[in-house]
Design a protein around this motif. Structure first.
Motif, PDB file in Angstrom:
ATOM      1  N   THR A 184      37.660  26.761  32.308  1.00  0.00           N
ATOM      2  CA  THR A 184      38.248  28.069  32.047  1.00  0.00           C
ATOM      3  C   THR A 184      39.666  28.134  32.596  1.00  0.00           C
ATOM      4  OG1 THR A 184      37.333  28.985  34.090  1.00  0.00           O
ATOM      5  CG2 THR A 184      36.024  29.271  32.102  1.00  0.00           C
ATOM      6  N   SER A 185      40.389  29.122  32.128  1.00  0.00           N
ATOM      7  CA  SER A 185      41.780  29.313  32.530  1.00  0.00           C
ATOM      8  C   SER A 185      41.904  30.532  33.450  1.00  0.00           C
ATOM      9  CB  SER A 185      42.636  29.546  31.282  1.00  0.00           C
ATOM     10  OG  SER A 185      42.261  30.771  30.663  1.00  0.00           O
ATOM     11  N   ARG A 186      43.086  30.693  34.024  1.00  0.00           N
ATOM     12  CA  ARG A 186      43.378  31.878  34.836  1.00  0.00           C
ATOM     13  C   ARG A 186      43.142  33.134  34.008  1.00  0.00           C
ATOM     14  NH1 ARG A 186      47.891  35.225  35.221  1.00  0.00           N
ATOM     15  NH2 ARG A 186      47.972  36.383  37.174  1.00  0.00           N
ATOM     16  N   LYS A 187      43.574  33.119  32.771  1.00  0.00           N
ATOM     17  CA  LYS A 187      43.414  34.286  31.899  1.00  0.00           C
ATOM     18  C   LYS A 187      41.941  34.677  31.774  1.00  0.00           C
ATOM     19  CE  LYS A 187      44.205  36.031  27.272  1.00  0.00           C
ATOM     20  NZ  LYS A 187      44.634  35.767  25.911  1.00  0.00           N
ATOM     21  N   GLU A 188      41.075  33.718  31.512  1.00  0.00           N
ATOM     22  CA  GLU A 188      39.647  34.011  31.368  1.00  0.00           C
ATOM     23  C   GLU A 188      39.054  34.544  32.671  1.00  0.00           C
ATOM     24  OE1 GLU A 188      37.673  31.001  28.318  1.00  0.00           O
ATOM     25  OE2 GLU A 188      39.017  30.001  29.746  1.00  0.00           O
ATOM     26  N   VAL A 189      39.410  33.924  33.787  1.00  0.00           N
ATOM     27  CA  VAL A 189      38.900  34.375  35.083  1.00  0.00           C
ATOM     28  C   VAL A 189      39.346  35.813  35.336  1.00  0.00           C
ATOM     29  CG1 VAL A 189      39.018  34.040  37.583  1.00  0.00           C
ATOM     30  CG2 VAL A 189      38.743  32.057  36.082  1.00  0.00           C
ATOM     31  N   ALA A 192      33.356  38.826  48.117  1.00  0.00           N
ATOM     32  CA  ALA A 192      32.930  37.736  47.236  1.00  0.00           C
ATOM     33  C   ALA A 192      33.995  37.359  46.215  1.00  0.00           C
ATOM     34  CB  ALA A 192      31.638  38.121  46.517  1.00  0.00           C
ATOM     35  N   THR A 193      35.047  38.151  46.116  1.00  0.00           N
ATOM     36  CA  THR A 193      36.087  37.886  45.116  1.00  0.00           C
ATOM     37  C   THR A 193      37.469  37.707  45.743  1.00  0.00           C
ATOM     38  OG1 THR A 193      36.361  40.273  44.746  1.00  0.00           O
ATOM     39  CG2 THR A 193      34.881  39.098  43.249  1.00  0.00           C
ATOM     40  N   GLU A 194      37.537  37.340  47.004  1.00  0.00           N
ATOM     41  CA  GLU A 194      38.828  37.213  47.680  1.00  0.00           C
ATOM     42  C   GLU A 194      39.750  36.197  47.007  1.00  0.00           C
ATOM     43  OE1 GLU A 194      37.699  36.398  51.724  1.00  0.00           O
ATOM     44  OE2 GLU A 194      37.591  38.531  52.215  1.00  0.00           O
ATOM     45  N   CYS A 250      44.408  36.622  40.643  1.00  0.00           N
ATOM     46  CA  CYS A 250      44.720  37.652  39.648  1.00  0.00           C
ATOM     47  C   CYS A 250      45.766  38.649  40.126  1.00  0.00           C
ATOM     48  CB  CYS A 250      43.438  38.371  39.238  1.00  0.00           C
ATOM     49  SG  CYS A 250      42.238  37.249  38.461  1.00  0.00           S
ATOM     50  N   GLY A 251      46.079  38.658  41.415  1.00  0.00           N
ATOM     51  CA  GLY A 251      47.170  39.466  41.920  1.00  0.00           C
ATOM     52  C   GLY A 251      46.865  40.903  42.259  1.00  0.00           C
ATOM     53  N   HIS A 252      45.592  41.236  42.409  1.00  0.00           N
ATOM     54  CA  HIS A 252      45.243  42.605  42.826  1.00  0.00           C
ATOM     55  C   HIS A 252      43.834  42.645  43.390  1.00  0.00           C
ATOM     56  CE1 HIS A 252      42.579  43.627  39.372  1.00  0.00           C
ATOM     57  NE2 HIS A 252      43.335  42.770  38.734  1.00  0.00           N
ATOM     58  N   THR A 282      45.166  42.974  36.103  1.00  0.00           N
ATOM     59  CA  THR A 282      45.959  41.756  36.091  1.00  0.00           C
ATOM     60  C   THR A 282      47.152  41.928  35.163  1.00  0.00           C
ATOM     61  OG1 THR A 282      43.935  40.523  36.486  1.00  0.00           O
ATOM     62  CG2 THR A 282      45.843  39.259  35.756  1.00  0.00           C
ATOM     63  N   ARG A 283      48.299  41.496  35.629  1.00  0.00           N
ATOM     64  CA  ARG A 283      49.502  41.605  34.794  1.00  0.00           C
ATOM     65  C   ARG A 283      49.343  40.703  33.563  1.00  0.00           C
ATOM     66  NH1 ARG A 283      50.552  39.025  39.537  1.00  0.00           N
ATOM     67  NH2 ARG A 283      51.229  36.875  39.328  1.00  0.00           N
ATOM     68  N   PRO A 284      50.066  40.997  32.519  1.00  0.00           N
ATOM     69  CA  PRO A 284      49.930  40.223  31.270  1.00  0.00           C
ATOM     70  C   PRO A 284      50.163  38.734  31.487  1.00  0.00           C
ATOM     71  CG  PRO A 284      51.333  42.144  30.936  1.00  0.00           C
ATOM     72  CD  PRO A 284      51.059  42.045  32.411  1.00  0.00           C
ATOM     73  N   PHE A 285      49.500  37.969  30.665  1.00  0.00           N
ATOM     74  CA  PHE A 285      49.599  36.507  30.730  1.00  0.00           C
ATOM     75  C   PHE A 285      50.673  36.048  29.782  1.00  0.00           C
ATOM     76  CE2 PHE A 285      45.333  37.808  31.735  1.00  0.00           C
ATOM     77  CZ  PHE A 285      45.118  37.160  32.932  1.00  0.00           C
TER      78      PHE A 285
END
Length: 124
Positions: A33-38, A103-105, A111-113, A120-123
């Motif tokens: 998977t990619s950053r976008k999917e995550v 659990a999501t640190e 994702c930046g937030h 998440t800001r646009p990819f």
């Protein structure tokens, strides 16, 4: 001529079982998977949380989906501990916003937030 009892029924049951297995595994992605999917799954989980104690199938379903994509993420960030904790939460009956946030640190950093705050800001 002797007829075997249950022959057609066994075949029908086998066909149903194979169909259910195919249907179940068709919904499970297996590739990287990619950053976008995550981050899309992370934002989806954020959209489903409330204040205080968190319960309900949509939250646990979203936690499970995020665990899956985080586990398959192949970027430089290591999301394996988040994936493991999210997988445990997805099997639970109840959790809290604090537990989900802890659990999501790593995913939050990616994702930046923080969970439940912003998106998440646009990819690019």
């Amino acid at each position: 001529m002797t007829r075997r009892a249950g022959g057609p029924r066994r075949i029908a049951a086998a066909v149903v079982a194979v169909g259910l297995i195919a249907l179940t595994t068709a919904g499970c992605a297996t590739g990287p998977t990619s950053r976008k999917e995550v981050c899309e799954r992370y934002d989806s989980l954020s959209d489903r949380i409330g204040i205080g104690t968190v319960f309900g199938n949509p939250v646990f379903w979203a936690a499970g989906e995020l665990a899956d994509v985080a586990d398959r993420y192949e970027g430089p960030e290591d999301l394996s501990s988040d994936a493991e904790r999210l997988d445990s939460i997805s099997d639970a009956d109840e959790t809290s916003l604090l537990e989900l946030s802890e659990a999501t640190e790593s995913v939050a950093a990616l994702c930046g937030h923080p969970l439940g705050m912003g998106s998440t800001r646009p990819f690019g």
